[in-house]
Design a protein around this motif. Structure first.
Motif, PDB file in Angstrom:
ATOM      1  N   LEU A 189       0.835  -1.193   0.000  1.00 17.53           N
ATOM      2  CA  LEU A 189       0.000   0.000   0.000  1.00 17.53           C
ATOM      3  C   LEU A 189       0.877   1.253   0.000  1.00 17.53           C
ATOM      4  O   LEU A 189       2.066   1.197   0.339  1.00 17.53           O
ATOM      5  CB  LEU A 189      -0.926  -0.018   1.216  1.00 17.53           C
ATOM      6  N   PRO A 190       0.320   2.420  -0.389  1.00 22.29           N
ATOM      7  CA  PRO A 190       1.105   3.650  -0.465  1.00 22.29           C
ATOM      8  C   PRO A 190       1.843   4.026   0.823  1.00 22.29           C
ATOM      9  O   PRO A 190       2.900   4.651   0.776  1.00 22.29           O
ATOM     10  CB  PRO A 190       0.053   4.710  -0.818  1.00 22.29           C
ATOM     11  N   ASP A 191       1.310   3.613   1.990  1.00 23.31           N
ATOM     12  CA  ASP A 191       1.979   3.959   3.249  1.00 23.31           C
ATOM     13  C   ASP A 191       3.041   2.936   3.638  1.00 23.31           C
ATOM     14  O   ASP A 191       3.629   3.012   4.715  1.00 23.31           O
ATOM     15  CB  ASP A 191       0.958   4.103   4.376  1.00 23.31           C
ATOM     16  N   GLY A 192       3.269   1.939   2.769  1.00 22.76           N
ATOM     17  CA  GLY A 192       4.297   0.941   3.038  1.00 22.76           C
ATOM     18  C   GLY A 192       3.782  -0.355   3.621  1.00 22.76           C
ATOM     19  O   GLY A 192       4.551  -1.308   3.806  1.00 22.76           O
TER      20      GLY A 192
END
Length: 390
Positions: A268-271
């Motif tokens: 996901l974009p937040d890692g």
């Protein structure tokens, strides 16, 4: 909901999903939407809903508006998708066995997800007792209703002239789908999508309007300014009402929690690492109340946050939000096909009701208890009195 209910559009993937979505898309063409608003919604509104509200106002009786709106939505979705009129919204408000079974099945299924351990409900299912016994009975009732609709539709197709019928189920049958279990899944999926979501949205909307009379006044002003328009054009042009419905669903989304299962490893974009097969839940209810997304005034019911003034004029236009910020209708490839239909239906109801009536909750100062099942409900219903607008 049942062992065989696996093939509706909410559950399938890949080529089967693409085929179903393509077939569904024909139901939501501009021509179909105009017919839906001007014939199905308008007749249900003027011939059933308005007379019930008029009688309630004249007799000063209490209505459960949540129940009334569910009946309205159920009649609507059955008529447009199956060309079948269950007539749930008649003056006597008849006991609808199917509707009760549907509510029970959704409630019990939701309780499974909230259970601390699945062992308890699995044991009940094995012993056929308690809620699991009721779930089994409810599913049988739902399948009985779906089979009735399906058999009637197949009987119609013995007449060759019926093959051109525009309703959704006819399109599936004429496209070559004949498997009874599959078609029952289609019926159940559409009823769930069309009955509970719009009725839930409208229920909370009318409560918020009572709590925010300035917004209600602006909506009534907009409605009265459109009274000479054709029905379809009227609802299409109700910009402030559209913004108010979006704002209401930000605070009280019809589907408060949803989820997806990863078909491949991802990040996901937040890692956050997501492995294949993992289920990721997202919460439109929580997202709509997040300061980071909506600002410090997130708790305020403010339709203006969805509007922008047209340059050089006093007119305003609707300003849509990014669907990943506002996932009330989902986002990406699976964004809700019925979004436009839902808004047209809701705006027509709002215009028809508020032009003549005020909706006054019986418990004037109390906030209803939010029940986060598969769809958002008010615990104990929404008892109101209907007042003629002067």
């Amino acid at each position: 909901m049942s062992k065989s209910s696996q093939d509706g559009i909410f559950n399938v993937d890949g080529d089967e999903w693409k085929l179903q979505r393509q077939l569904y898309s024909h139901v939501f063409s501009t021509k179909s939407l105009r017919f839906f608003v001007e014939h199905v919604v308008d007749s249900e509104l003027n011939e059933r809903l308005i007379p019930i509200l008029t009688a309630a106002a004249a007799n000063d009786t209490v209505l459960d508006l949540q129940d009334v709106l569910q009946r309205f939505a159920f009649d609507n979705i059955c008529r447009i998708t199956f060309d079948y009129d269950p007539a749930c919204l008649t003056p006597s408000l008849p006991h609808a066995t199917f509707a009760v079974a549907f509510d029970d099945a959704i409630r019990i299924s939701s309780e499974r997800f909230r259970s601390i351990t699945p062992l308890l409900w699995k044991m009940k299912r094995f012993l056929n007792i308690g809620s699991e016994k009721r779930l089994k009975e409810a599913v049988l009732e739902i399948r009985k209703f779906a089979i009735k609709i399906l058999n009637e539709k197949k009987q119609e197709f013995t007449d060759k002239s019926m093959i051109q019928s525009a309703d959704m189920l006819s399109r599936f049958v004429s496209s070559g789908h004949s498997d009874a279990n599959f078609l029952m899944d289609v019926i159940i999926s559409f009823i769930f999508a069309g009955r509970d979501t719009t009725s839930a949205a409208l229920t909370w909307f009318f409560w918020l309007l009572y709590k925010n009379p300035a917004v209600e006044s602006e909506i009534v002003k907009e409605i009265n300014g459109k009274s000479d328009s054709a029905v379809y054009d009227e609802v299409k042009e109700m910009v402030y009402t559209h913004a108010s419905l979006c704002e209401s669903m930000r605070l009280y989304p019809p589907v408060p929690v949803d989820g997806k299962t990863a078909n491949a490893d991802d990040v996901l974009p937040d890692g956050t690492v997501v492995k294949k097969g993992m289920t990721v839940s997202y919460h439109p209810y929580a997202m709509g109340r997040t300061e980071k997304l909506w600002g410090r005034d997130w708790m305020e019911f403010r339709p203006e946050r969805w509007l922008e003034k047209d340059e050089g004029t006093e007119n305003v236009s609707f300003m849509a939000k990014d669907p990943y910020t506002y996932p009330v209708f989902q986002a990406g490839p699976r964004i809700c096909l019925g979004k436009d239909m839902s808004f047209l239906q809701m705006k027509r109801v709002v215009a028809g009701v508020l032009r003549q009536f005020k909706v006054v909750p019986v418990d004037n100062g109390g906030e209803p208890v939010f029940v986060a099942a598969l769809t958002a409900k008010m615990k104990g219903g929404f008892p109101v009195k209907i007042k003629e607008r002067k």
